[in-house]
Design an enzyme around this catalytic site. Structure first.
Site, PDB file in Angstrom:
ATOM      1  N   LEU A  20       0.837  -1.201   0.000  1.00 32.93           N
ATOM      2  CA  LEU A  20       0.000   0.000   0.000  1.00 32.93           C
ATOM      3  C   LEU A  20       0.866   1.242   0.000  1.00 32.93           C
ATOM      4  CD1 LEU A  20      -2.633  -0.929   2.698  1.00 32.93           C
ATOM      5  CD2 LEU A  20      -2.980  -0.803   0.246  1.00 32.93           C
ATOM      6  N   GLY A  32       7.793   3.507   2.721  1.00 29.01           N
ATOM      7  CA  GLY A  32       8.464   4.650   3.323  1.00 29.01           C
ATOM      8  C   GLY A  32       9.907   4.290   3.549  1.00 29.01           C
ATOM      9  N   SER A  33      10.665   5.226   4.070  1.00 30.94           N
ATOM     10  CA  SER A  33      12.074   4.929   4.293  1.00 30.94           C
ATOM     11  C   SER A  33      12.225   3.943   5.451  1.00 30.94           C
ATOM     12  CB  SER A  33      12.845   6.203   4.582  1.00 30.94           C
ATOM     13  OG  SER A  33      12.182   6.918   5.591  1.00 30.94           O
ATOM     14  N   PHE A  71       7.527  -0.966   4.810  1.00 31.91           N
ATOM     15  CA  PHE A  71       6.479  -1.083   3.817  1.00 31.91           C
ATOM     16  C   PHE A  71       5.138  -1.315   4.503  1.00 31.91           C
ATOM     17  CE2 PHE A  71      10.390  -2.175   1.875  1.00 31.91           C
ATOM     18  CZ  PHE A  71      10.293  -1.834   0.540  1.00 31.91           C
ATOM     19  N   VAL A  72       4.074  -0.946   3.806  1.00 38.40           N
ATOM     20  CA  VAL A  72       2.733  -1.227   4.297  1.00 38.40           C
ATOM     21  C   VAL A  72       2.078  -2.158   3.279  1.00 38.40           C
ATOM     22  CG1 VAL A  72       0.564  -0.248   5.067  1.00 38.40           C
ATOM     23  CG2 VAL A  72       2.648   1.096   5.260  1.00 38.40           C
ATOM     24  N   ASP A 103       3.288  15.480  11.951  1.00 35.81           N
ATOM     25  CA  ASP A 103       3.384  15.328  10.496  1.00 35.81           C
ATOM     26  C   ASP A 103       1.994  15.318   9.882  1.00 35.81           C
ATOM     27  OD1 ASP A 103       4.740  15.110   8.123  1.00 35.81           O
ATOM     28  OD2 ASP A 103       4.868  12.909   8.203  1.00 35.81           O
TER      29      ASP A 103
END
Ligand SMILES: *[C@@H]1O[C@H](CO)[C@@H](O)[C@H](O)[C@H]1NC(C)=O
Ligand SMILES: *[C@@H]1O[C@H](CO)[C@@H](O)[C@H](O)[C@H]1NC(C)=O
Ligand SMILES: *[C@@H]1O[C@H](CO)[C@@H](O)[C@H](O)[C@H]1NC(C)=O
Ligand SMILES: *[C@@H]1O[C@H](CO)[C@@H](O)[C@H](O)[C@H]1NC(C)=O
Ligand SMILES: *[C@@H]1O[C@H](CO)[C@@H](O)[C@H](O)[C@H]1NC(C)=O
Ligand SMILES: *[C@@H]1O[C@H](CO)[C@@H](O)[C@H](O)[C@H]1NC(C)=O
Ligand SMILES: *[C@@H]1O[C@H](CO)[C@@H](O)[C@H](O)[C@H]1NC(C)=O
Ligand SMILES: *[C@@H]1O[C@H](CO)[C@@H](O)[C@H](O)[C@H]1NC(C)=O
Ligand SMILES: *[C@@H]1O[C@H](CO)[C@@H](O)[C@H](O)[C@H]1NC(C)=O
Ligand SMILES: *[C@@H]1O[C@H](CO)[C@@H](O)[C@H](O)[C@H]1NC(C)=O
Ligand SMILES: *[C@@H]1O[C@H](CO)[C@@H](O)[C@H](O)[C@H]1NC(C)=O
Length: 778
Positions: free
Chosen positions: A528, A531-532, A535-536, A647
């Site tokens: 989905l 990111g650094s 993972f999703v 954020d």
């Protein structure tokens, strides 16, 4: 030292314990031979004995990435089961687990002429110790498993020839390392460097030999050394008499006195040691100490020239750092390593017998290939900063350190208060981490899994004890017994709050195999987001639920202190709100950290108002604004300590299957944070930007507009009473624009330059609620 007034057994044992501590006693150091070792020089490879119970060897080089399956991250494969490892230049050696024979292999596995790198003369000899140097190996005769732990030493050369660019290694017997003065000495330890080997003589004393040994200037040393380690051109040892570190060659001993080390490891120009008291690593020599991991302990460490890697005590994960560069190009695999060497002798008085049940691997009964073997590790007796000692080391478990945030009475207050001036640092650290966490997978090791279970049942009472101790008693049971229950509760909630979005029940512990199946083995097409920090994945669980799984990558896990993580989870567990993406459960097996979240089927707000997805009508946009304000208000007002999102943006607001808005990816700050108000006000500012995006449909920063910054563009228009010009024309204008103009006014207040002029999230939420209630939009 105080003498007890009366002797009773517990006083006696604690005073004995104290005496031993004050002697800095260590029965068993890893020295250069250990469960983890490195080849130095051009072909830098680290290897460790794994925690599978088979004593298999895992190796990783500079570029090993670990998001792939474990087998592909291994650098060198097909190494037989090992009892102990020692690295030379461009090759590694070990003692075979089954026969105690020596076995050496080239670090570049394919360029290997002689697969065993042991001369035929010595191949059938059993060894108890082995030490690989630059171009040679020395080993102490005697079975690895026998009680007799000293013997004479055999040495051989590993010669290297470069033919046509290919390095070829061969083992040869020569007399470069046969020294008449040592040939008959019985040694109980050996370490090797560049052209020298040093050995601890059974009856005391240290001797060094080999062509380069004279530069070490070891002479007339009568001490015995509980720990001994060689770097390229130096040797350091911990004297079993004074407890001091003594060094020879081109390195000085560490300047800190009164610190005892239970493990040492040398590189080209640096040494590192594991402190006896809290197991934290301390390094000296030519290196930047800011790169050395702080705040968490290690059970074993090993060095190549400029890199040191270790096995963390909290979770048996591998962690590496460099002497002078912050970029860790050694990203070790996410596999668990053996905390120590398997031995047949019983554990010493200040050691504990590592209990495999803490790994929560149902099929694992021992970390050693034979049931009669055990791993004895040095006891810690202090905790690192921000943690207090909640139970001392016992026969089969190390001391337990608990976060100061869980300190409840005077027994820990003094230790915790002692460092309270640094408390800010501590939380600061966490905050930085949690900002990451919001978007990355944080999942607990068994400790934490249990901690959260307790936490979620008990955090409201402030009773969480996410400690190793309790994990032993509650894990497993919970997992099986509660499994069905939890699903029942979750489903119940899902059904009873259909429109408000699902507010689930207790977090559930998932099995790694279950989540692997649910994500098709974490295949990319299920991702989905990326990111650094990990993972999703979208996951279809066996029970029909669809969930989002966040999987931390190795770097995230390794650079996170497990205990900090423990505190994070305590907080995450408390977060339950219908306008927040809630945690459903997690998995912590074999070094993985996976967090299971509610799946948000309609993606992010940003995808809709800026992206290709349906643009959302005005009544939905107002409802989303109101609900996300409530989610943020909840984080700010209802949690103690409050959580600052840090954020907030249109891509961190997700939409569930009912089009309900859910805040995700939040960080956290506690009330001890001196600048809490400033942080809350900066969330309000960010939320004002989101409102402007909702109103205008344009991005926060967009070079197609002048000025590109949405605040600079919109605020003057709002102030001039021209807010109608901001309204997004990609959706039909409502009959009544009044509610949208009000939205603009709220946004303008929220993005005021002076933070004290900004409203609170509660104000914003109630104003938006009123707008939605008035229902004048259509
Ligand atoms: C690691 O990767 C870099 C560039 O990505 C490459 O230049 C280097 O040769 C690689 N090293 C090894 C040992 O594979
Ligand atoms: C010991 O293990 C090695 C490597 O796995 C194997 O080649 C050898 O046959 C084993 N020896 C015995 C006696 O089991
Ligand atoms: C060295 O490599 C070249 C080509 O790479 C090959 O033609 C030659 O036969 C090789 N020499 C040896 C001794 O292997
Ligand atoms: C002795 O040390 C020198 C310089 O450090 C090194 O070049 C040489 O290879 C060493 N000798 C052996 C036998 O390793
Ligand atoms: C060795 O050390 C002992 C005691 O430390 C001392 O008496 C003796 O003179 C020393 N011998 C040499 C050759 O330095
Ligand atoms: C130090 O080592 C020597 C030799 O191995 C041993 O006899 C002595 O008991 C040890 N001393 C202590 C305090 O451990
Ligand atoms: C430490 O590093 C510096 C700079 O690289 C070098 O000049 C110095 O000689 C080194 N010292 C040692 C002891 O290796
Ligand atoms: C680290 O130090 C070593 C030796 O001083 C040097 O060879 C290496 O290039 C340095 N690395 C960085 C990134 O500075
Ligand atoms: C170790 O614990 C004692 C209290 O038991 C404390 O005073 C001391 O500061 C601790 N040392 C470290 C390094 O944390
Ligand atoms: C302090 O609390 C801990 C649990 O948090 C408990 O084990 C201990 O007995 C308490 N000590 C005192 C003096 O109440
Ligand atoms: C290891 O821990 C388990 C669970 O707490 C316990 O049942 C078992 O007795 C322990 N094993 C040893 C050797 O103490």
């Amino acid at each position: 030292m105080q003498i007890p007034f009366k002797f009773n057994p517990s006083q006696l044992s604690s005073s004995v314990f104290f005496i031993l501590l004050s002697f800095c006693y260590s029965a068993n150091g890893f020295g250069t031979m250990g469960p983890i070792s490195a080849s130095f020089g051009e072909y830098e490879v680290f290897c460790s004995i794994d925690a599978s119970g088979k004593q298999d060897v895992i190796c990783w080089g500079k570029n090993a990435t670990s998001l792939q399956t474990s087998s592909s991250s291994s650098y060198v494969t097909n190494i037989p089961a090992m009892s102990a490892l020692s690295g030379g230049e461009g090759f590694l050696c070990g003692i075979l687990a089954n026969t105690s024979q020596a076995f050496c292999w080239a670090a570049t596995s394919k360029q290997n002429a002689d697969p065993v790198l042991v001369p035929a003369l010595y191949r059938n000899t059993a060894y108890s110790r082995i030490a690989a140097g630059k171009n040679h190996v020395c080993a102490v005769r005697g079975s690895y498993y026998s009680d007799r732990d000293s013997g004479t030493v055999d040495c051989w050369e590993v010669s290297k020839k470069r033919k046509n660019g290919t390095l070829t290694l061969t083992a040869v017997v020569n007399d470069l390392f046969s020294d008449q003065s040592v040939v008959n000495l019985e040694m109980n330890s050996v370490v090797s460097g560049e052209g020298f080997t040093c050995g601890g003589v059974r009856d005391g004393g240290l001797v060094c030999w080999g062509p380069n040994s004279t530069s070490l200037k070891v002479s007339n040393v009568s001490d015995s050394f509980s720990v001994l380690s060689a770097g390229r051109t130096a040797v350091c040892g911990v004297s079993n008499v004074s407890g001091d570190v003594r060094c020879w060659g081109d390195i000085e001993p560490p300047t800190t006195t009164e610190v005892c080390f239970v493990s040492l490891s040398g590189g080209a120009h640096h040494f590192c040691g594991v402190r006896e008291d809290n197991h934290v690593v301390q390094c000296w020599g030519n290196l930047s100490s800011s790169l050395v991991p702080k705040g968490y302990g290690f059970l074993a460490i090993a060095s190549s020239d400029y890199t040191t890697c270790g096995i963390r005590e909290d979770d048996l994960l591998l962690d590496c750092w460099l002497v002078n560069a912050s970029k860790a190009d050694f990203d070790p695999p996410l596999e668990l390593s053996s905390p120590g060497l398997c031995k047949s002798s019983s554990c010493g008085v200040n050691e504990f017998d590592f209990n495999v049940s803490v790994l929560n691997e149902p099929d694992l009964t021992s970390l050693c290939v034979r049931q009669d073997l055990r791993i004895c590790s040095p006891c810690g007796y202090n905790c690192s900063q921000g943690f207090f000692l909640s139970s001392p080391c016992t026969r089969n478990s190390d001391r337990v350190c608990t976060a100061c945030s869980l300190c409840q009475n005077s027994s820990c207050l003094s230790v915790c208060r002692l460092h309270s001036s640094n408390g800010f640092f501590h939380w600061h650290h966490i905050r930085r981490w949690v900002v990451i966490v919001g978007s990355s997978a944080l999942c607990l090791l068994l400790i934490l899994v249990c901690g959260c279970f307790w936490g979620c049942c008990a955090c409201s009472r402030g009773q969480l004890h996410g400690t190793k101790k309790q994990s032993k008693s509650c894990i497993g049971k919970h997992e099986q017994e509660d499994h069905d229950d939890v699903i029942g509760i979750s489903n119940g909630h899902l059904h009873s709050f259909p429109s408000a979005g699902s507010c689930p029940g207790l977090p559930q512990v998932f099995r790694l195999s279950e989540l692997k199946d649910a994500t098709n083995g974490f295949k990319e097409f299920n991702e989905l987001g990326r990111g650094s920090h990990g993972f999703v994945y979208k996951a279809n669980l066996g029970d029909g639920r669809v969930v989002a799984v966040k999987r931390a990558n190795a770097a995230t896990i390794i650079h996170t202190n497990n205990r900090e993580f423990e505190m994070e989870l305590e907080i995450l567990c408390k977060i339950r709100h219908c306008n927040v993406v809630n945690l459903l459960g997690y998995c912590a097996e074999m070094g993985e950290r996976l967090l299971v979240y509610e799946y948000m089927s309609h993606g992010t707000l940003s995808d809709h108002i800026h992206g290709g997805l349906s643009p959302l009508n005005w009544s939905l946009r107002l409802k989303i604004a109101m609900q996300s304000a409530k989610g943020v208000e909840y984080l700010h007002k209802e949690l103690l300590p409050p959580i600052v999102h840090k954020d907030l943006k249109s891509s961190s607001i997700l939409l569930d299957s009912e089009w309900g808005a859910r805040v995700s990816d939040f960080g956290l700050v506690t009330s001890s944070d001196k600048d809490l108000n400033g942080d809350l006000e900066s969330d309000v500012y960010s939320f004002g930007i989101v409102l402007l995006e909702i109103l205008s449909g344009r991005k926060a920063h967009d070079i197609d507009f002048d000025p590109p910054n949405v605040v600079e563009w919109a605020v003057p228009l709002i102030k001039q009473g021209k807010a109608a010009a901001l309204i997004d024309r990609s959706v039909a204008l409502p009959r009544n624009v009044e509610p949208l103009l009000k939205l603009g006014d709220i946004a303008e207040l929220a993005v005021r330059e002076n933070p004290s002029e900004r409203p609170s999230m509660s104000d914003i939420a109630s104003w938006l609620e009123q707008i939605v209630k008035d229902g004048l939009i259509l």
